[in-house]
Design an enzyme around this catalytic site. Structure first.
Site, short mmCIF file in Angstrom:
data_model
loop_
_atom_site.label_atom_id
_atom_site.label_comp_id
_atom_site.label_asym_id
_atom_site.label_seq_id
_atom_site.Cartn_x
_atom_site.Cartn_y
_atom_site.Cartn_z
CG PHE A 220 -1.76 -1.22 1.40
CD1 PHE A 220 -2.97 -1.37 0.72
CD2 PHE A 220 -1.33 -2.25 2.24
CE1 PHE A 220 -3.74 -2.51 0.90
CE2 PHE A 220 -2.10 -3.39 2.41
CZ PHE A 220 -3.31 -3.52 1.75
CG ASN A 268 -6.05 -6.57 -4.27
OD1 ASN A 268 -5.59 -6.57 -3.12
ND2 ASN A 268 -7.33 -6.60 -4.53
CG ASP A 289 0.31 3.40 5.38
OD1 ASP A 289 -0.64 3.44 6.19
OD2 ASP A 289 0.81 4.40 4.84
CB CYS A 329 -5.30 5.46 8.75
SG CYS A 329 -5.83 4.83 7.16
N1 SAH Z 1 2.13 4.39 2.52
C1 SAH Z 1 1.69 5.54 1.78
C2 SAH Z 1 0.23 5.85 1.99
C3 SAH Z 1 -0.71 4.70 1.68
S1 SAH Z 1 -2.38 5.13 1.54
C4 SAH Z 1 2.56 6.73 2.13
O1 SAH Z 1 3.35 6.67 3.08
O2 SAH Z 1 2.48 7.74 1.42
C5 SAH Z 1 -3.13 3.65 1.03
C6 SAH Z 1 -2.84 3.23 -0.39
O3 SAH Z 1 -3.38 1.93 -0.58
C7 SAH Z 1 -3.42 4.10 -1.49
O4 SAH Z 1 -2.39 4.58 -2.30
C8 SAH Z 1 -4.35 3.16 -2.29
O5 SAH Z 1 -4.23 3.37 -3.71
C9 SAH Z 1 -3.80 1.81 -1.93
N2 SAH Z 1 -4.72 0.65 -1.98
C10 SAH Z 1 -6.00 0.59 -1.55
N3 SAH Z 1 -6.46 -0.69 -1.63
C11 SAH Z 1 -5.43 -1.44 -2.11
C12 SAH Z 1 -5.27 -2.83 -2.39
N4 SAH Z 1 -6.25 -3.71 -2.18
N5 SAH Z 1 -4.07 -3.24 -2.87
C13 SAH Z 1 -3.07 -2.36 -3.09
N6 SAH Z 1 -3.16 -1.05 -2.80
C14 SAH Z 1 -4.32 -0.59 -2.33
#
Ligand code: SAH
Length: 386
Positions: A220, A268, A289, A329
């Site tokens: 993420f 994903n 995250d 979060c």
């Molecule tokens: N770690 C990042 C913030 C993450 S926010 C930082 O420090 O800047 C959460 C992220 O998860 C978003 O970018 C969103 O696009 C992604 N996301 C949401 N569901 C997801 C999934 N099932 N698999 C992969 N990414 C996902």
């Protein structure tokens, strides 16, 4: 002046230091949407003054307690104090949060700084109506080159407010270069997630870098916040995010910062973790995250199952001696509940875990002691024992 009367329960919430009063605790509202209203308790006692919303479940957001009416100087003082507090933190970055709503006694107002520009969000009828004054006070306090109102979060719909992104002062470019510690980013304040970056994780990224080594998985990853901060201490980095745009940004950001050992995949995370496990891949450091899985109280059981699954799979592919930096979060998930999820994932993964740090959102996003909803980000750093 507008007046809203509340019942005993509403009165009790104010007494306990909360700043929200729910619609169900309002007995009579003689106020227009977005008004600053006098709040009266039982027998007409004045409890304080609050912004009134005729649509949201949160009918009142308290600005002052007692008889004193808030005026423009109240707003000016709070904005100045919020700015002075961030100045005093000595943040080693040009992007950070200047105003964090309730925790700066400015409920439903968010202001982020990106270099010479500000991005504001007015998330209730009250602050939305005040936007022109707020913009003027921000210009007075920090003299930015431009202010963008990034008013497209979905929560505005609960207030009956439209989604709108507009420049309210000066000019704001589509790409703003910012520095976060040693990492440089180009931020798109118009279209990036949130107001452009996830500023609340800034200090956790620095803390995580202290444990980073070997092969890193940043799951993420958005635009690569953790990956870019931690990469200099790692041999190899894999960043995974479902958003193609985010992944394209990670690649640009990696190149911009001269980091060559970062691979970014648009996948994903749930599928990718399963696949990595199937292939027998191993990591020395893992970051989880995810977005808020629990958007409401009713989605909590499903959210906890989601957190458990990713933590379980991550622990399986984490080397003994390795570190997991795991976050939630969702304010609906308490620190205790999150700890339980991690513990139960550890049991299923047959991993002994030592908690090394318990962390929260960065200090520019403080928690208001008596408003538990403002403690939303929990971050555990754990070590998988050999
Ligand atoms: N770690 C990042 C913030 C993450 S926010 C930082 O420090 O800047 C959460 C992220 O998860 C978003 O970018 C969103 O696009 C992604 N996301 C949401 N569901 C997801 C999934 N099932 N698999 C992969 N990414 C996902």
């Amino acid at each position: 002046m507008s007046e809203v009367s509340v019942n005993r329960r509403g009165e009790e919430r104010v007494r306990l230091g909360h700043v929200w009063i729910y619609r169900s605790d309002v007995v009579k509202a003689d106020a227009q949407p977005g008004d600053i209203a006098r709040v009266a308790g039982s027998r007409g006692r004045v409890l304080g003054h609050a912004m009134y919303s005729n649509r949201s479940e949160i009918a009142l957001r308290l600005l002052t307690r007692g008889q004193r009416e808030p005026d423009l100087d109240t707003w000016r003082g709070r904005i100045r104090r919020a700015v002075a507090y961030r100045d005093a933190l000595g943040i080693d970055a040009t992007a950070f949060r200047l105003i964090h709503g309730e925790a700066d006694l400015l409920p439903s107002l968010v202001v982020d700084r990106y270099g010479d520009y500000l991005v504001v969000q007015t998330l209730s009828q009250g602050t939305d109506r005040m936007l022109p004054e707020i913009a003027r006070l921000l210009v007075e306090a920090v003299n930015p080159l431009g202010i963008l109102a990034r008013n497209d979060p979905r929560v505005r719909a609960l207030e009956g407010l439209e989604q709108r992104v507009e420049v309210v002062y000066g000019t704001v470019p589509a790409s703003i270069p910012v520095r976060d510690g040693r990492v440089m980013y180009d931020v798109d304040p118009y279209k990036g997630q949130k107001t452009g970056l996830f500023l609340d994780q800034r200090e956790n990224r620095l803390a995580a870098a202290g444990y980073a080594r070997g092969r890193l998985l940043d799951a993420f990853s958005y635009q690569g916040g953790f990956a870019l901060t931690m990469a200099p201490r790692c041999d190899e980095v894999l960043a995974v995010d479902i958003s193609e745009e985010a992944v394209a940004r990670i690649r640009e950001n990696a190149a911009r910062n001269g980091l060559t050992r970062i691979e970014a995949r648009a996948m994903n995370v749930f599928d990718e973790l399963r696949e990595l496990e199937r292939r027998g891949e191993r990591f020395d450091t893992i970051v989880l995250d995810p977005p808020a899985f629990a958007k409401s109280k009713s989605s909590l059981p499903k959210a906890l199952a989601g957190y458990k699954e990713i933590n379980l799979r991550a622990l399986k592919i984490l080397q003994p001696g390795g570190f997991l930096i795991t976050c939630t979060c969702s304010y609906h998930v308490s620190e205790a509940e999150f700890a339980e999820v991690i513990a139960s994932a550890a049991i299923d993964a047959h991993a002994d875990l030592a908690v090394v740090e318990k962390r929260m959102q960065s200090r520019d996003h403080p928690v208001l002691m008596t408003v538990p909803e403002t403690y939303y980000l929990k971050c555990f750093i754990v070590r998988k024992l050999a």
